[in-house]
Design a protein around this motif. Structure first.
Motif, short mmCIF file in Angstrom:
data_model
loop_
_atom_site.label_atom_id
_atom_site.label_comp_id
_atom_site.label_asym_id
_atom_site.label_seq_id
_atom_site.Cartn_x
_atom_site.Cartn_y
_atom_site.Cartn_z
N GLU A 123 25.69 -24.22 55.80
CA GLU A 123 25.86 -25.60 55.22
C GLU A 123 25.87 -26.62 56.21
O GLU A 123 26.12 -26.32 57.36
CB GLU A 123 27.84 -25.79 54.72
N PRO A 124 24.88 -27.63 56.43
CA PRO A 124 24.72 -28.58 57.39
C PRO A 124 26.49 -29.39 57.54
O PRO A 124 26.49 -29.71 56.52
CB PRO A 124 23.95 -29.12 56.36
N TRP A 155 19.42 -26.38 63.82
CA TRP A 155 17.84 -26.04 63.44
C TRP A 155 17.54 -26.94 62.81
O TRP A 155 17.65 -27.36 62.55
CB TRP A 155 18.11 -25.20 62.78
N GLY A 156 15.45 -27.76 64.05
CA GLY A 156 14.89 -28.66 63.29
C GLY A 156 15.36 -29.38 63.48
O GLY A 156 16.70 -29.75 64.93
N ASP A 157 16.18 -30.65 62.62
CA ASP A 157 16.85 -31.87 63.42
C ASP A 157 18.58 -31.65 62.82
O ASP A 157 18.60 -33.03 62.79
CB ASP A 157 16.76 -33.19 62.86
N TYR A 450 0.81 -17.80 63.38
CA TYR A 450 -0.82 -18.39 63.42
C TYR A 450 -1.77 -18.74 62.15
O TYR A 450 -2.87 -19.58 62.83
CB TYR A 450 -1.47 -16.67 63.22
N LYS A 451 -1.33 -19.61 61.27
CA LYS A 451 -1.82 -19.75 59.81
C LYS A 451 -2.13 -21.27 59.67
O LYS A 451 -2.39 -22.04 58.72
CB LYS A 451 -1.84 -19.22 58.91
N GLY A 452 -0.74 -21.86 61.07
CA GLY A 452 -0.56 -23.10 60.52
C GLY A 452 0.85 -23.10 59.43
O GLY A 452 1.50 -24.51 59.58
N ASP A 453 1.23 -21.85 59.23
CA ASP A 453 2.16 -21.84 57.81
C ASP A 453 4.11 -22.16 58.53
O ASP A 453 4.50 -22.54 57.88
CB ASP A 453 2.31 -20.49 57.38
N LYS A 454 3.78 -21.83 59.95
CA LYS A 454 5.21 -22.69 60.26
C LYS A 454 5.46 -22.87 61.62
O LYS A 454 3.98 -22.93 62.50
CB LYS A 454 5.76 -20.85 60.43
N PRO A 455 5.62 -23.58 61.90
CA PRO A 455 5.96 -24.42 63.30
C PRO A 455 6.25 -23.55 64.42
O PRO A 455 7.22 -22.60 63.94
CB PRO A 455 6.80 -25.31 63.14
N LEU A 456 5.58 -23.83 65.53
CA LEU A 456 5.69 -22.91 66.55
C LEU A 456 7.32 -22.60 66.78
O LEU A 456 7.54 -21.76 67.64
CB LEU A 456 4.87 -23.02 67.97
N ARG A 457 7.57 -24.66 66.66
CA ARG A 457 9.09 -24.67 67.41
C ARG A 457 9.98 -25.05 66.49
O ARG A 457 9.61 -25.86 65.71
CB ARG A 457 8.68 -25.72 68.47
N LYS A 458 11.06 -25.02 66.68
CA LYS A 458 12.27 -25.93 65.91
C LYS A 458 13.99 -25.60 66.73
O LYS A 458 13.60 -25.54 67.51
CB LYS A 458 12.78 -24.99 64.49
#
Length: 458
Positions: A123-124, A155-157, A450-458
Motif C-alpha cells: 500500500e502506498p 519504487w518509481g516516484d 531489451y525491448k523497451g517494455d520496462k524502464p532500466l531504472r526505477k
C-alpha cells in the motif's frame, strides 16, 4: 492623486493585516491540530485489532520486540510477529501475498521493492499520510537518510515503506590482535587487508585467520560476498543498458581479489552465513570481518562475545574505485490486501517504531535507526562507535549496490550457484562470470528489458 495613492496604500496595508491575521489564525489552528494529534487517539478506532509482522532473527527485530509492550499499551493494538530465517523470508511473504494470507506488516529488502511494489502487494504510504487521523504531523519523511528512503522504501516516484532495519557494511576488527601483530590501525584499503595484514594475522596451524567474508550459498553469497567485491574495484553486475558487466577488467579484478582472500580466511568459508562470521570474530578466531552495522550489539554483548574490550569499528576498506561499502536493509510497509482496519493499525505501528521519538530507545535496545537526528546526539556517538563510520558510509554509499527490480530473486539464485562454484575452484572466474552474465541477460531479455517494455531504472 496623492490621496488616492494614500487610500491604496492604506487599503493594501489593511488587506495585508487581514491576510496576516487570517494566516495567523489558520496557522494557530493547524498548530493546535498538530499538537492535538496523539497515537492513543488515532488508534482508538482500532483498539482490539491484531496485526501480524514478519521479523528476522537479528538485533533490530529483537529491539523492536522489546519496545512492543509500550506500543500495545498506548494503542490497544496487538502486534503478533513471526520470526523467519532471512533466506526464507521473501518466499514466506510471496506465498502469503498470492494466497491471501495473514501478514499485515510487510518486510521489504532493498532488492524486493520492485517485485513487491510492482505486483501491487504494498500500500502506498500516501494512503496514510493523506489521512489526518492517521498521519502523525511529526512523521518527517525528510528526516530519514535519503539513501535509505530511496533505496528501501521507494519504487518509481512512490514511497511504499519506511526504513526500519538498515545497514552499512562496516569493518569490525579485534584491535588487540592487530596491535599484537604490530598494527595500530585497521587496513585502509582492501589491498592492505590482503597483502599487508593478511599474512601477519593468519596462523593456519592454530586455526587463526585474518578475515572472514560470509559467503553461504543463497542471498548471502550473491549479495554479501559476490556483490561486495565488485563496486570497490570499479566493477558491477550490469552496465547502464542492463547487459552483463562481469567480464569487464574491473569486475574481473574484484572477483579475482575475492579468490585471493581465500588464503587468509577459514576453511569452509562458503558455509559461513552472518552468524558464523560474527561468531568467528566474537570468539577470537578471525581478526576482521566486513559485516552489517546491525551486528554491533551482538559483538558488544559480553554474553555473546569474548572480544568486547578489543572490539573496534571502521568503514569498509577502500578499493581502486574508492570507498564503496555494501548497502543493505529493509523497510516496513503495509500489505495492500489487508482489511482497512488492519492497514490502519499496521501503519500506526510502522509510523511509531520508525519515528524520531523512538529512534533513541530503538538504538539503545540494539537496533539501527534510519533517522538522521539520532546520530547527531553526542551521547549516542560516544556509546556506539559504529555510528560515525556508518553515517560516513551512508553519506557516500552505493544506492544500486544490488539492482532493485522484480527479477532480482531469480538472478540471485544464479549468482549464488556460480559464485559458490568460483570460490570452490570448480570453475574459473572468467567462465563463471560468463555463465552468470548469459543467464542474467536471458532472464532480463524474457522480462522485456531489451525491448523497451520496462524502464532500466526505477
Amino acid at each position: 492623486m496623492k490621496m488616492f495613492r494614500g487610500k491604496k496604500v492604506l487599503g493594501a496595508i489593511a488587506f495585508a493585516a487581514a491576510l496576516f491575521s487570517s494566516t495567523a489564525i489558520m496557522s494557530t489552528a493547524l498548530s493546535s491540530s498538530a499538537m492535538a494529534w496523539t497515537l492513543e487517539e488515532a488508534a482508538q478506532p482500532y483498539k482490539g485489532t491484531s496485526i501480524k509482522a514478519i521479523f528476522l532473527d537479528r538485533p533490530g527485530y529483537a529491539a523492536a520486540i522489546k519496545l512492543l509492550p509500550e506500543f500495545e499499551k498506548k494503542t490497544g493494538i496487538k502486534v503478533n510477529y513471526e520470526i523467519v530465517p532471512y533466506e526464507n523470508s521473501r518466499e514466506r511473504q510471496v506465498l502469503d501475498f498470492t494466497g491471501g494470507g495473514e501478514i499485515d506488516v510487510v518486510l521489504t529488502d532493498v532488492v524486493w521493492i520492485g517485485e513487491f511494489a510492482g505486483n501491487g502487494w504494498l500500500e502506498p504510504v500516501k494512503t496514510f499520510t493523506d489521512d489526518a487521523k492517521l498521519a502523525d504531523p511529526k512523521l518527517k519523511l525528510d528526516g530519514f537518510f535519503p539513501i535509505l528512503l530511496e533505496s528501501f522504501g521507494t519504487w518509481g516516484d512512490e514511497v511504499y515503506g519506511l526504513p526500519f532495519d538498515n545497514y552499512s557494511g562496516l569493518l569490525y576488527y579485534n584491535k588487540c590482535t592487530l596491535q599484537q601483530a604490530g598494527f595500530d590501525k585497521p587496513p585502509a584499503t582492501w589491498d592492505e587487508l590482503l597483502n599487508v595484514y593478511g599474512p601477519k594475522l593468519t596462523d593456519q596451524a592454530n586455526r587463526k585467520y585474518a578475515f572472514a567474508l560470509q559467503s553461504r550459498r543463497g542471498e548471502t553469497q550473491s549479495a554479501d560476498s559476490f556483490m561486495r567485491v565488485l563496486w570497490p574495484f570499479g566493477g558491477s553486475l550490469l552496465d547502464d543498458k542492463f547487459k552483463s558487466n562481469l567480464n569487464s577488467k574491473e569486475s574481473q579484478a574484484g572477483l579475482k581479489f575475492r579468490q585471493d582472500l581465500m588464503k587468509i580466511m577459514p576453511p569452509g568459508i562458503v558455509d559461513y552465513d552472518h552468524a558464523e562470521a560474527v561468531n568467528a570474530l566474537a570468539q577470537g578466531n578471525v581478526a576482521m570481518i566486513t559485516e552489517w552495522s546491525a551486528f554491533y550489539s551482538t559483538l558488544a554483548d559480553p554474553t555473546k562475545s569474548r572480544i568486547t574490550d578489543c572490539l573496534a569499528v571502521a568503514t569498509e576498506p577502500a578499493g581502486p574505485a574508492g570507498l564503496k561499502p555494501a548497502l543493505g536493509g529493509f523497510s516496513l510497509g503495509v500489505n495492500a490486501q489487508s482489511s482497512d482496519a488492519k492497514k490502519a493499525a499496521a501503519w500506526l505501528f510502522i509510523q511509531w517504531v520508525t519515528s524520531e521519538e523512538m529512534a533513541k530507545p530503538y538504538v539503545e535496545a540494539g537496533g539501527v535507526s534510519g533517522r538522521t537526528t539520532i546520530y547527531k546526539d553526542a551521547d549516542i556517538q560516544k556509546r556506539y562507535p559504529f555510528v560515525q563510520p556508518m553515517v560516513a558510509s551512508w553519506d557516500g554509499g552505493v544506492p544500486d549496490f544490488r539492482p532493485r527490480f522484480a527479477e532480482w530473486p531469480e538472478l540471485s539464485e544464479v549468482i549464488a550457484e556460480w559464485g559458490t562454484r568460483m570460490m570452490l575452484g570448480n570453475v574459473s572466474i572468467e567462465d563463471g562470470a560468463k555463465s552468470i552474465g548469459a543467464k542474467v541477460e536471458e532472464v532480463l531479455g524474457q522480462a522485456g528489458y531489451y525491448k523497451g517494455d520496462k524502464p532500466l531504472r526505477k
